[in-house]
Design an enzyme around this catalytic site. Structure first.
Site, short mmCIF file in Angstrom:
data_model
loop_
_atom_site.label_atom_id
_atom_site.label_comp_id
_atom_site.label_asym_id
_atom_site.label_seq_id
_atom_site.Cartn_x
_atom_site.Cartn_y
_atom_site.Cartn_z
CG HIS A 139 90.36 -12.77 -41.00
ND1 HIS A 139 90.43 -12.98 -39.84
CD2 HIS A 139 89.06 -13.23 -41.65
CE1 HIS A 139 89.25 -13.79 -39.56
NE2 HIS A 139 88.35 -13.97 -40.50
CE LYS B 218 87.89 -9.65 -40.05
NZ LYS B 218 86.67 -9.25 -40.49
P1 NAD Z 1 84.72 -6.12 -48.98
O1 NAD Z 1 85.41 -4.99 -48.71
O2 NAD Z 1 85.02 -7.20 -49.98
O3 NAD Z 1 83.14 -5.57 -49.47
C1 NAD Z 1 82.57 -4.59 -48.78
C2 NAD Z 1 81.28 -4.19 -49.50
O4 NAD Z 1 80.71 -3.03 -48.77
C3 NAD Z 1 81.37 -3.65 -50.98
O5 NAD Z 1 80.46 -3.98 -51.61
C4 NAD Z 1 81.31 -2.24 -50.68
O6 NAD Z 1 80.76 -1.51 -51.84
C5 NAD Z 1 80.25 -2.10 -49.60
N1 NAD Z 1 80.15 -0.79 -49.03
C6 NAD Z 1 81.21 -0.03 -48.54
N2 NAD Z 1 80.89 1.06 -47.98
C7 NAD Z 1 79.60 1.07 -48.03
C8 NAD Z 1 78.39 1.88 -47.95
N3 NAD Z 1 78.74 3.24 -47.40
N4 NAD Z 1 77.18 1.72 -48.06
C9 NAD Z 1 76.88 0.47 -48.86
N5 NAD Z 1 77.63 -0.33 -49.11
C10 NAD Z 1 79.35 -0.06 -48.79
O7 NAD Z 1 84.15 -7.10 -47.66
P2 NAD Z 1 83.79 -8.44 -47.43
O8 NAD Z 1 85.18 -9.28 -47.43
O9 NAD Z 1 82.77 -8.76 -48.50
O10 NAD Z 1 83.26 -8.37 -45.91
C11 NAD Z 1 82.06 -7.77 -45.67
C12 NAD Z 1 81.83 -7.69 -44.32
O11 NAD Z 1 81.48 -9.18 -43.79
C13 NAD Z 1 83.07 -7.42 -43.22
O12 NAD Z 1 82.73 -6.74 -42.21
C14 NAD Z 1 83.43 -8.83 -42.99
O13 NAD Z 1 84.19 -8.98 -41.54
C15 NAD Z 1 82.35 -9.50 -42.70
N6 NAD Z 1 82.26 -11.04 -42.74
C16 NAD Z 1 81.44 -11.74 -42.10
C17 NAD Z 1 81.30 -12.96 -42.03
C18 NAD Z 1 80.38 -13.70 -41.21
O14 NAD Z 1 80.13 -14.91 -41.13
N7 NAD Z 1 79.65 -13.20 -40.34
C19 NAD Z 1 82.16 -13.79 -42.94
C20 NAD Z 1 82.93 -13.16 -43.98
C21 NAD Z 1 82.96 -11.57 -43.67
#
Ligand code: NAD
Length: 235
Positions: free
Chosen positions: A147, A151
């Protein structure tokens, strides 16, 4: 025509959140009533009311919360959904045992779908891994995931879910993680025997596949009775 489902996007300024906002705008079965990020002022799409995580209790009424944030942000959004009696779709990875137990408790009161991966290709890979593990007893099973360097958790939630499939087929998987550049997500499941090797691989090249799957699931989860739902229940 069915009414538009009101979504709250939790983690809206992130990589996944931005994809959700953009793709929701292309659908006519859902609309976004609020975008929650850690801080207001992070990137979101114009015209959508924004909230900081500290303002979570002030968000307007919604039908489904779609959460792609961080494990440390998960408890408040789950609690809000229980308090409001609304559905939750979450793809946030890195949740611990107590958070998983909280999902099970919440499912007595609201419909919940948590999935480590919202892509159709990974759903198929997962079935293939279980079949391969059952057909190749005694072979070494290794799951290698790659990734982007931003991440936070490892192994990825998808790697752990694929590992569960391998275990159901009787294998004992080991994990390796790479964090590099802007890789969206790659999962290799390797079965190694004596003199031969089977490799099953999934490569995601766009986050849109996860966002589309989550929006599709949200549209189908809205209005269902409380319980734990799996992605395949809603496809
Ligand atoms: P990122 O770091 O780009 O974004 C994280 C988001 O969470 C930001 O908007 C941030 O402001 C917010 N955030 C952080 N702390 C917070 C809080 N205390 N309260 C509210 N919001 C808060 O991450 P990303 O790449 O967008 O990934 C997000 C999540 O999704 C990760 O856990 C990743 O592993 C997961 N993910 C899952 C899938 C799936 O298919 N299940 C696919 C991709 C990513």
């Amino acid at each position: 025509m069915s009414a538009s489902i009101r979504l709250l996007i939790h983690g809206a300024s992130g990589r996944m959140g931005q994809a959700l906002l953009r793709l929701c705008a292309e659908r006519d079965d859902c609309s976004i009533v609020g975008a929650v990020s850690r801080k207001v002022g992070q990137r979101v799409i114009d015209g959508i009311p924004q909230f900081a995580s500290s303002e979570l209790h002030g968000v307007p009424d919604f039908d489904v919360a779609v959460d792609f944030s961080l494990a440390e942000a998960f408890d408040p959004i789950l609690a809000l959904c229980v308090e409001r009696g609304t559905a939750l779709v979450s793809g946030t990875t890195g949740l611990d045992e107590s958070q998983r137990a909280a999902i099970v408790r919440a499912a007595d009161r609201i419909p919940v779908l948590w999935a480590a991966n919202f892509s159709l290709g990974v759903a198929v890979l997962s079935e293939l891994v279980e079949r391969a593990a059952a057909a190749l007893p005694g072979w070494d099973c290794d799951i290698v995931e790659s990734h982007h360097s931003g991440k936070k958790d490892d192994p990825s939630g998808t790697a752990l879910a694929l590992g569960e499939s391998a275990q159901q087929g009787g294998a004992q998987p080991r994990y390796a993680s790479l964090r590099a550049g802007d890789i969206v997500g790659e999962h290799l499941v390797q079965f190694a025997g004596v003199g031969e090797r089977v490799e099953l691989i999934h490569r995601a090249t766009s986050r849109d596949i996860f966002a589309r799957g989550a929006l599709h699931a949200a549209a189908r989860l809205s209005g269902r009775p409380p319980g734990i739902y799996r992605l395949r229940d809603l496809l």
